[in-house]
Design an enzyme around this catalytic site. Structure first.
Site, PDB file in Angstrom:
ATOM      1  N   HIS A 122     -15.924 -44.036  36.368  1.00 18.46           N
ATOM      2  CA  HIS A 122     -16.988 -43.507  37.236  1.00 18.46           C
ATOM      3  C   HIS A 122     -16.855 -41.982  37.254  1.00 18.46           C
ATOM      4  O   HIS A 122     -15.742 -41.452  37.140  1.00 18.46           O
ATOM      5  CB  HIS A 122     -16.757 -44.078  38.640  1.00 18.46           C
ATOM      6  CG  HIS A 122     -17.849 -43.812  39.621  1.00 18.46           C
ATOM      7  ND1 HIS A 122     -17.953 -42.627  40.306  1.00 18.46           N
ATOM      8  CD2 HIS A 122     -18.871 -44.577  40.060  1.00 18.46           C
ATOM      9  CE1 HIS A 122     -18.995 -42.682  41.121  1.00 18.46           C
ATOM     10  NE2 HIS A 122     -19.573 -43.860  40.993  1.00 18.46           N
ATOM     11  N   GLN A 202     -13.693 -51.007  42.833  1.00 16.63           N
ATOM     12  CA  GLN A 202     -14.333 -52.281  42.469  1.00 16.63           C
ATOM     13  C   GLN A 202     -13.348 -53.439  42.445  1.00 16.63           C
ATOM     14  O   GLN A 202     -13.699 -54.548  42.038  1.00 16.63           O
ATOM     15  CB  GLN A 202     -15.013 -52.163  41.094  1.00 16.63           C
ATOM     16  CG  GLN A 202     -16.115 -51.122  41.039  1.00 16.63           C
ATOM     17  CD  GLN A 202     -17.338 -51.488  41.892  1.00 16.63           C
ATOM     18  OE1 GLN A 202     -17.528 -52.640  42.278  1.00 16.63           O
ATOM     19  NE2 GLN A 202     -18.171 -50.509  42.186  1.00 16.63           N
ATOM     20  N   CYS A 363     -23.381 -43.950  37.314  1.00 18.79           N
ATOM     21  CA  CYS A 363     -22.399 -42.850  37.405  1.00 18.79           C
ATOM     22  C   CYS A 363     -21.352 -42.949  36.307  1.00 18.79           C
ATOM     23  O   CYS A 363     -20.176 -42.624  36.528  1.00 18.79           O
ATOM     24  CB  CYS A 363     -21.732 -42.789  38.770  1.00 18.79           C
ATOM     25  SG  CYS A 363     -22.863 -42.328  40.068  1.00 18.79           S
TER      26      CYS A 363
END
Ligand code: 7TS
Length: 405
Positions: A122, A202, A363
Protein backbone atom coordinates in the site's frame (compact mmCIF):
# COMPACT_ATOMS: atom_id res chain seq x y z
CA UNK A 1 -20.85 -24.02 7.99
CA UNK A 2 -21.30 -24.01 11.74
CA UNK A 3 -21.33 -20.25 12.15
CA UNK A 4 -24.19 -18.29 13.72
CA UNK A 5 -24.43 -15.98 10.73
CA UNK A 6 -27.97 -14.71 11.38
CA UNK A 7 -27.10 -13.70 14.90
CA UNK A 8 -23.88 -12.10 13.71
CA UNK A 9 -25.70 -10.10 11.05
CA UNK A 10 -28.22 -8.94 13.64
CA UNK A 11 -25.32 -7.23 15.43
CA UNK A 12 -24.54 -4.98 12.43
CA UNK A 13 -27.45 -2.53 12.01
CA UNK A 14 -26.04 -0.90 8.86
CA UNK A 15 -26.33 -4.12 6.87
CA UNK A 16 -30.12 -4.13 7.04
CA UNK A 17 -30.94 -1.40 4.57
CA UNK A 18 -31.83 -0.93 0.94
CA UNK A 19 -29.56 0.91 -1.45
CA UNK A 20 -31.15 1.99 -4.72
CA UNK A 21 -34.14 -0.15 -3.88
CA UNK A 22 -32.08 -3.32 -3.35
CA UNK A 23 -30.79 -4.94 -0.16
CA UNK A 24 -27.29 -3.64 0.53
CA UNK A 25 -24.48 -6.09 -0.23
CA UNK A 26 -21.37 -4.66 1.36
CA UNK A 27 -18.22 -6.11 -0.22
CA UNK A 28 -15.84 -3.22 0.48
CA UNK A 29 -14.53 -4.52 3.77
CA UNK A 30 -10.86 -4.12 2.87
CA UNK A 31 -11.47 -0.37 2.70
CA UNK A 32 -13.33 -0.25 5.99
CA UNK A 33 -15.45 -2.64 7.98
CA UNK A 34 -18.91 -2.16 9.46
CA UNK A 35 -19.44 -1.81 13.20
CA UNK A 36 -21.25 -4.18 15.55
CA UNK A 37 -23.63 -2.95 18.28
CA UNK A 38 -20.95 -3.70 20.87
CA UNK A 39 -18.79 -0.98 19.30
CA UNK A 40 -21.62 1.47 18.58
CA UNK A 41 -22.86 1.14 22.16
CA UNK A 42 -19.38 1.58 23.64
CA UNK A 43 -19.01 4.89 21.77
CA UNK A 44 -22.52 5.97 22.75
CA UNK A 45 -21.92 5.10 26.40
CA UNK A 46 -18.68 7.06 26.41
CA UNK A 47 -20.44 10.24 25.26
CA UNK A 48 -23.58 9.69 27.32
CA UNK A 49 -21.93 8.63 30.55
CA UNK A 50 -18.28 9.52 31.01
CA UNK A 51 -16.88 11.81 28.32
CA UNK A 52 -13.83 13.49 29.81
CA UNK A 53 -10.16 14.08 29.10
CA UNK A 54 -7.91 11.32 30.38
CA UNK A 55 -4.79 10.93 32.53
CA UNK A 56 -5.14 14.35 34.08
CA UNK A 57 -8.31 14.72 36.09
CA UNK A 58 -8.96 13.96 39.74
CA UNK A 59 -12.69 13.82 39.09
CA UNK A 60 -14.95 10.83 38.59
CA UNK A 61 -15.52 11.15 34.83
CA UNK A 62 -11.82 11.60 34.10
CA UNK A 63 -10.98 8.56 36.18
CA UNK A 64 -13.60 6.45 34.46
CA UNK A 65 -12.52 7.57 30.97
CA UNK A 66 -8.87 6.87 31.83
CA UNK A 67 -9.74 3.43 33.16
CA UNK A 68 -11.70 2.49 30.03
CA UNK A 69 -9.03 3.83 27.68
CA UNK A 70 -6.26 1.96 29.50
CA UNK A 71 -8.42 -1.15 29.65
CA UNK A 72 -8.65 -0.98 25.84
CA UNK A 73 -4.85 -0.88 25.67
CA UNK A 74 -4.73 -4.05 27.80
CA UNK A 75 -7.24 -5.75 25.50
CA UNK A 76 -5.12 -4.88 22.45
CA UNK A 77 -1.92 -6.00 24.19
CA UNK A 78 -3.31 -9.35 25.21
CA UNK A 79 -4.91 -9.83 21.76
CA UNK A 80 -1.56 -9.64 19.97
CA UNK A 81 0.45 -11.10 22.86
CA UNK A 82 2.34 -7.91 23.69
CA UNK A 83 2.99 -5.88 26.80
CA UNK A 84 0.85 -2.80 27.45
CA UNK A 85 3.91 -0.56 27.27
CA UNK A 86 4.44 -1.76 23.71
CA UNK A 87 0.99 -0.62 22.53
CA UNK A 88 0.98 2.90 21.19
CA UNK A 89 -2.35 4.29 20.07
CA UNK A 90 -2.00 6.11 16.77
CA UNK A 91 -4.43 7.24 14.05
CA UNK A 92 -4.05 4.12 11.95
CA UNK A 93 -1.61 2.06 9.93
CA UNK A 94 -0.48 5.11 7.99
CA UNK A 95 0.58 6.88 11.16
CA UNK A 96 2.21 3.73 12.52
CA UNK A 97 4.49 3.50 9.46
CA UNK A 98 5.25 7.21 9.55
CA UNK A 99 6.05 7.04 13.25
CA UNK A 100 8.60 4.28 12.75
CA UNK A 101 10.07 5.81 9.58
CA UNK A 102 10.51 9.08 11.45
CA UNK A 103 11.31 8.17 15.04
CA UNK A 104 13.33 5.02 14.29
CA UNK A 105 14.53 5.94 10.81
CA UNK A 106 15.82 9.40 11.60
CA UNK A 107 17.88 8.09 14.47
CA UNK A 108 19.21 4.83 13.09
CA UNK A 109 19.33 5.07 9.28
CA UNK A 110 22.53 6.33 7.70
CA UNK A 111 23.77 7.12 4.19
CA UNK A 112 23.92 4.00 2.05
CA UNK A 113 21.72 1.89 4.33
CA UNK A 114 19.00 -0.14 2.65
CA UNK A 115 15.30 -0.52 3.35
CA UNK A 116 13.28 -3.31 1.75
CA UNK A 117 9.60 -3.17 0.83
CA UNK A 118 7.65 -5.26 -1.68
CA UNK A 119 6.13 -4.38 -5.03
CA UNK A 120 2.73 -5.12 -3.52
CA UNK A 121 2.67 -2.59 -0.70
CA UNK A 122 0.00 0.00 0.00
CA UNK A 123 1.28 3.54 -0.66
CA UNK A 124 1.40 4.11 3.09
CA UNK A 125 4.08 1.43 3.33
CA UNK A 126 6.10 2.91 0.46
CA UNK A 127 6.03 6.69 0.65
CA UNK A 128 7.23 7.17 4.26
CA UNK A 129 10.26 4.98 3.45
CA UNK A 130 10.92 6.91 0.24
CA UNK A 131 10.84 10.13 2.25
CA UNK A 132 13.27 8.66 4.77
CA UNK A 133 15.60 7.41 2.02
CA UNK A 134 15.59 10.84 0.41
CA UNK A 135 16.42 12.51 3.70
CA UNK A 136 19.15 10.04 4.65
CA UNK A 137 20.50 9.19 1.23
CA UNK A 138 19.52 5.60 1.88
CA UNK A 139 18.32 3.12 -0.74
CA UNK A 140 14.87 1.55 -1.13
CA UNK A 141 14.95 -2.02 -2.45
CA UNK A 142 11.85 -3.74 -3.78
CA UNK A 143 10.91 -7.42 -3.61
CA UNK A 144 9.42 -8.41 -6.99
CA UNK A 145 6.33 -10.57 -7.36
CA UNK A 146 5.13 -13.39 -9.61
CA UNK A 147 2.24 -13.23 -12.07
CA UNK A 148 0.02 -14.93 -9.51
CA UNK A 149 0.78 -12.21 -6.98
CA UNK A 150 3.24 -13.89 -4.64
CA UNK A 151 6.52 -12.44 -3.43
CA UNK A 152 9.53 -14.06 -5.10
CA UNK A 153 11.15 -15.39 -1.97
CA UNK A 154 14.59 -16.13 -3.49
CA UNK A 155 14.74 -12.53 -4.72
CA UNK A 156 13.94 -11.34 -1.21
CA UNK A 157 16.79 -13.43 0.19
CA UNK A 158 19.13 -11.95 -2.42
CA UNK A 159 18.19 -8.41 -1.38
CA UNK A 160 19.04 -9.09 2.27
CA UNK A 161 22.62 -7.99 3.05
CA UNK A 162 24.44 -6.37 5.92
CA UNK A 163 23.30 -3.05 4.41
CA UNK A 164 19.66 -3.92 5.06
CA UNK A 165 18.43 -2.04 8.13
CA UNK A 166 14.64 -2.22 7.82
CA UNK A 167 12.26 -4.62 6.07
CA UNK A 168 8.69 -3.38 5.88
CA UNK A 169 6.05 -5.65 4.38
CA UNK A 170 2.37 -6.27 4.66
CA UNK A 171 1.15 -9.43 6.34
CA UNK A 172 -1.69 -9.55 3.77
CA UNK A 173 -2.10 -7.57 0.54
CA UNK A 174 -5.11 -5.25 0.39
CA UNK A 175 -5.25 -5.32 -3.41
CA UNK A 176 -4.79 -9.05 -4.11
CA UNK A 177 -5.40 -10.74 -0.77
CA UNK A 178 -2.04 -12.57 -0.82
CA UNK A 179 -0.88 -13.68 2.62
CA UNK A 180 2.91 -13.44 2.75
CA UNK A 181 5.20 -15.91 4.57
CA UNK A 182 6.10 -13.21 7.08
CA UNK A 183 7.35 -15.44 9.86
CA UNK A 184 10.10 -16.81 7.60
CA UNK A 185 10.73 -13.34 6.18
CA UNK A 186 11.19 -11.90 9.66
CA UNK A 187 13.64 -14.64 10.65
CA UNK A 188 15.64 -14.09 7.45
CA UNK A 189 15.79 -10.31 8.04
CA UNK A 190 16.95 -10.83 11.61
CA UNK A 191 19.85 -12.95 10.35
CA UNK A 192 21.30 -9.85 8.67
CA UNK A 193 20.48 -7.65 11.67
CA UNK A 194 17.54 -5.76 10.12
CA UNK A 195 14.38 -4.81 12.01
CA UNK A 196 10.99 -5.69 10.54
CA UNK A 197 7.81 -3.63 10.38
CA UNK A 198 4.68 -5.65 9.60
CA UNK A 199 1.73 -3.81 8.08
CA UNK A 200 -1.11 -5.71 9.70
CA UNK A 201 -3.96 -3.59 8.29
CA UNK A 202 -5.47 -6.47 6.30
CA UNK A 203 -4.54 -9.25 8.67
CA UNK A 204 -5.99 -8.23 12.03
CA UNK A 205 -9.63 -8.29 10.83
CA UNK A 206 -9.30 -11.86 9.58
CA UNK A 207 -6.77 -13.81 11.56
CA UNK A 208 -4.89 -14.15 14.83
CA UNK A 209 -1.61 -12.22 14.92
CA UNK A 210 0.85 -13.02 17.70
CA UNK A 211 3.81 -10.64 17.77
CA UNK A 212 5.92 -12.95 19.94
CA UNK A 213 5.35 -15.94 17.70
CA UNK A 214 6.16 -13.85 14.61
CA UNK A 215 9.00 -12.07 16.40
CA UNK A 216 8.26 -8.90 14.41
CA UNK A 217 9.87 -5.71 15.69
CA UNK A 218 6.96 -3.46 14.81
CA UNK A 219 3.35 -4.06 13.79
CA UNK A 220 0.84 -1.46 12.68
CA UNK A 221 -2.89 -1.77 12.12
CA UNK A 222 -6.03 0.33 11.77
CA UNK A 223 -9.01 0.19 14.11
CA UNK A 224 -11.56 0.97 11.40
CA UNK A 225 -10.71 -2.18 9.45
CA UNK A 226 -11.06 -4.29 12.56
CA UNK A 227 -14.65 -3.20 13.33
CA UNK A 228 -13.78 -0.18 15.52
CA UNK A 229 -14.09 3.52 14.72
CA UNK A 230 -11.93 5.54 12.33
CA UNK A 231 -8.95 7.61 13.44
CA UNK A 232 -7.61 5.00 15.86
CA UNK A 233 -4.93 2.42 15.26
CA UNK A 234 -2.04 0.70 16.90
CA UNK A 235 1.70 0.69 16.64
CA UNK A 236 3.22 -2.24 18.47
CA UNK A 237 6.97 -2.09 18.95
CA UNK A 238 9.40 -4.19 20.95
CA UNK A 239 10.01 -2.36 24.18
CA UNK A 240 13.76 -2.01 23.75
CA UNK A 241 13.33 -0.48 20.30
CA UNK A 242 10.66 1.96 21.45
CA UNK A 243 12.88 2.92 24.38
CA UNK A 244 15.76 3.62 22.03
CA UNK A 245 13.69 5.81 19.70
CA UNK A 246 13.16 9.54 20.03
CA UNK A 247 9.58 10.80 20.42
CA UNK A 248 7.61 11.33 17.22
CA UNK A 249 5.60 14.39 18.23
CA UNK A 250 6.12 16.78 21.12
CA UNK A 251 3.41 18.18 23.37
CA UNK A 252 1.33 17.31 26.40
CA UNK A 253 1.22 13.72 27.72
CA UNK A 254 4.54 12.68 26.17
CA UNK A 255 6.64 14.56 28.75
CA UNK A 256 7.67 14.02 32.35
CA UNK A 257 8.98 17.53 33.01
CA UNK A 258 9.29 20.61 30.83
CA UNK A 259 11.61 23.51 31.41
CA UNK A 260 13.62 25.84 29.19
CA UNK A 261 16.75 24.10 30.42
CA UNK A 262 15.52 20.83 28.98
CA UNK A 263 12.55 18.52 28.79
CA UNK A 264 12.34 14.91 29.88
CA UNK A 265 10.09 12.41 28.18
CA UNK A 266 7.39 10.21 29.59
CA UNK A 267 7.60 6.43 29.93
CA UNK A 268 6.21 4.06 27.31
CA UNK A 269 3.69 4.13 25.82
CA UNK A 270 2.90 7.78 26.60
CA UNK A 271 6.19 8.92 25.06
CA UNK A 272 4.56 8.40 21.64
CA UNK A 273 1.12 9.78 22.50
CA UNK A 274 1.37 13.57 22.44
CA UNK A 275 -1.82 15.53 22.97
CA UNK A 276 -5.37 14.51 23.83
CA UNK A 277 -5.84 11.13 22.19
CA UNK A 278 -8.80 9.66 20.32
CA UNK A 279 -10.43 8.48 23.54
CA UNK A 280 -13.65 6.96 22.22
CA UNK A 281 -11.65 5.51 19.33
CA UNK A 282 -9.45 3.57 21.74
CA UNK A 283 -12.49 2.44 23.70
CA UNK A 284 -14.22 1.36 20.48
CA UNK A 285 -11.15 -0.68 19.54
CA UNK A 286 -11.22 -2.51 22.88
CA UNK A 287 -14.92 -3.29 22.33
CA UNK A 288 -14.28 -4.45 18.75
CA UNK A 289 -11.49 -6.81 19.76
CA UNK A 290 -13.60 -8.26 22.56
CA UNK A 291 -16.38 -8.77 20.04
CA UNK A 292 -14.30 -10.63 17.45
CA UNK A 293 -12.86 -12.80 20.18
CA UNK A 294 -16.39 -13.64 21.32
CA UNK A 295 -17.27 -14.69 17.78
CA UNK A 296 -13.94 -16.51 17.58
CA UNK A 297 -11.13 -15.57 15.24
CA UNK A 298 -10.47 -19.14 14.19
CA UNK A 299 -14.12 -19.55 13.13
CA UNK A 300 -13.95 -16.19 11.35
CA UNK A 301 -10.85 -17.26 9.41
CA UNK A 302 -12.40 -20.60 8.45
CA UNK A 303 -15.76 -19.08 7.46
CA UNK A 304 -14.16 -16.36 5.34
CA UNK A 305 -11.99 -18.92 3.61
CA UNK A 306 -15.16 -20.73 2.52
CA UNK A 307 -16.54 -17.41 1.22
CA UNK A 308 -13.29 -16.84 -0.70
CA UNK A 309 -13.41 -20.30 -2.27
CA UNK A 310 -17.08 -19.99 -3.16
CA UNK A 311 -16.69 -16.45 -4.52
CA UNK A 312 -13.67 -17.42 -6.60
CA UNK A 313 -15.48 -20.42 -8.04
CA UNK A 314 -18.68 -18.48 -8.83
CA UNK A 315 -16.88 -15.49 -10.37
CA UNK A 316 -14.83 -17.83 -12.54
CA UNK A 317 -18.05 -18.89 -14.30
CA UNK A 318 -18.36 -15.41 -15.84
CA UNK A 319 -16.92 -15.39 -19.33
CA UNK A 320 -14.03 -12.97 -19.80
CA UNK A 321 -13.51 -12.49 -16.07
CA UNK A 322 -9.89 -12.60 -14.96
CA UNK A 323 -8.91 -12.78 -11.30
CA UNK A 324 -5.83 -10.70 -10.52
CA UNK A 325 -4.02 -12.37 -7.64
CA UNK A 326 -4.26 -16.13 -7.52
CA UNK A 327 -1.80 -16.89 -4.74
CA UNK A 328 -2.18 -20.18 -2.87
CA UNK A 329 -2.48 -18.46 0.47
CA UNK A 330 -5.10 -15.72 0.28
CA UNK A 331 -7.47 -13.83 2.52
CA UNK A 332 -11.03 -13.00 1.49
CA UNK A 333 -10.21 -10.48 -1.25
CA UNK A 334 -10.98 -11.01 -4.94
CA UNK A 335 -9.59 -8.51 -7.44
CA UNK A 336 -10.80 -8.93 -10.99
CA UNK A 337 -11.20 -7.47 -14.47
CA UNK A 338 -13.78 -8.37 -17.09
CA UNK A 339 -12.71 -8.12 -20.76
CA UNK A 340 -11.83 -4.49 -21.47
CA UNK A 341 -14.53 -3.00 -19.30
CA UNK A 342 -13.36 -0.15 -17.08
CA UNK A 343 -13.57 -1.21 -13.41
CA UNK A 344 -15.23 2.07 -12.47
CA UNK A 345 -18.15 1.41 -14.85
CA UNK A 346 -18.67 -1.97 -13.22
CA UNK A 347 -18.59 -0.36 -9.77
CA UNK A 348 -21.17 2.27 -10.72
CA UNK A 349 -23.61 -0.23 -12.22
CA UNK A 350 -23.22 -2.63 -9.29
CA UNK A 351 -24.00 0.26 -6.94
CA UNK A 352 -27.25 0.77 -8.82
CA UNK A 353 -28.10 -2.74 -7.65
CA UNK A 354 -27.16 -2.06 -4.05
CA UNK A 355 -23.72 -3.67 -4.22
CA UNK A 356 -20.65 -1.96 -2.78
CA UNK A 357 -17.26 -2.98 -4.18
CA UNK A 358 -14.06 -0.97 -4.61
CA UNK A 359 -12.59 -0.02 -7.97
CA UNK A 360 -9.27 1.61 -8.84
CA UNK A 361 -5.64 1.12 -7.89
CA UNK A 362 -6.39 0.50 -4.18
CA UNK A 363 -3.44 2.75 -3.22
CA UNK A 364 -1.09 0.25 -4.90
CA UNK A 365 0.05 2.00 -8.08
CA UNK A 366 3.40 0.14 -8.31
CA UNK A 367 1.48 -3.14 -8.11
CA UNK A 368 -0.90 -2.04 -10.87
CA UNK A 369 2.13 -1.02 -12.98
CA UNK A 370 3.57 -4.50 -12.42
CA UNK A 371 0.44 -5.99 -14.00
CA UNK A 372 0.24 -3.28 -16.68
CA UNK A 373 -3.25 -2.24 -15.57
CA UNK A 374 -4.76 0.92 -14.16
CA UNK A 375 -6.88 -0.74 -11.56
CA UNK A 376 -9.20 -3.60 -10.71
CA UNK A 377 -12.63 -4.29 -9.27
CA UNK A 378 -12.22 -5.61 -5.74
CA UNK A 379 -14.75 -7.56 -3.70
CA UNK A 380 -13.61 -8.09 -0.13
CA UNK A 381 -15.58 -10.15 2.37
CA UNK A 382 -16.00 -9.96 6.12
CA UNK A 383 -17.44 -12.58 8.45
CA UNK A 384 -20.93 -11.03 8.27
CA UNK A 385 -21.13 -11.66 4.52
CA UNK A 386 -22.88 -14.73 3.12
CA UNK A 387 -22.88 -17.14 0.19
CA UNK A 388 -26.32 -15.77 -0.73
CA UNK A 389 -24.80 -12.31 -1.06
CA UNK A 390 -22.11 -13.75 -3.31
CA UNK A 391 -24.86 -15.30 -5.45
CA UNK A 392 -26.61 -11.92 -5.66
CA UNK A 393 -23.35 -10.23 -6.56
CA UNK A 394 -22.46 -12.72 -9.29
CA UNK A 395 -25.95 -12.50 -10.82
CA UNK A 396 -25.76 -8.68 -10.77
CA UNK A 397 -22.26 -8.72 -12.23
CA UNK A 398 -23.41 -10.97 -15.08
CA UNK A 399 -26.09 -8.39 -15.90
CA UNK A 400 -23.62 -5.51 -15.70
CA UNK A 401 -21.17 -7.28 -18.00
CA UNK A 402 -23.95 -7.93 -20.52
CA UNK A 403 -24.87 -4.21 -20.50
CA UNK A 404 -21.26 -3.01 -20.83
CA UNK A 405 -20.01 -5.55 -23.38
N1 7TS B 1 -1.84 -0.88 4.63
C1 7TS B 1 -2.73 -1.68 4.05
C2 7TS B 1 -2.37 -3.08 3.69
C3 7TS B 1 -4.03 -1.18 3.81
O1 7TS B 1 -4.92 -1.97 3.24
C4 7TS B 1 -4.36 0.15 4.16
C5 7TS B 1 -5.68 0.74 3.83
C6 7TS B 1 -3.38 0.91 4.80
C7 7TS B 1 -2.14 0.37 5.01
C8 7TS B 1 -3.65 2.29 5.30
O2 7TS B 1 -4.55 2.24 6.34
P1 7TS B 1 -5.15 3.57 6.99
O3 7TS B 1 -6.21 3.07 7.90
O4 7TS B 1 -4.04 4.25 7.71
O5 7TS B 1 -5.68 4.38 5.86
N2 7TS B 1 -6.30 0.16 2.72
C9 7TS B 1 -7.38 0.61 2.06
C10 7TS B 1 -7.93 -0.08 0.98
O6 7TS B 1 -7.52 -1.15 0.55
N3 7TS B 1 -8.98 0.61 0.49
O7 7TS B 1 -9.13 1.72 1.24
C11 7TS B 1 -8.14 1.73 2.21
Amino acid sequence: MNFAINHIRSQFPILHQQVNGKPLIYFDNAATSQKPLAVINAIKEYYEQYNSNIHRGAHHLAQLATEKYEEARKIVASHINADEREINFVRGTTEAVNLVATAYGRKFIKTGDEIIVSEMEHHSNIVPWQMLCEEKDAVLRVIPITDSGELIYEEYLKLLTEKTKIVSVAHTSNALGTIHPIKEMIAAAHKVGAVVFIDGAQALPHTKVDVKDLDCDFLGFSGHKVFAGTGIGVLYGKEKLLEAMNPYMGGGEMIKTVSFKGTTYNDLPYKFEAGTPHIEGGISLGAAINYINEVGLDSITAYEHKLLEYGTQQLSTIEGLQIIGTAKNKSSVISFLVNNIHPYDIGVLLNEQGIAIRTGHHCCQPLMDRFGIEGTCRASFAFYNTKEEIDGFVTALRRVVAVLS
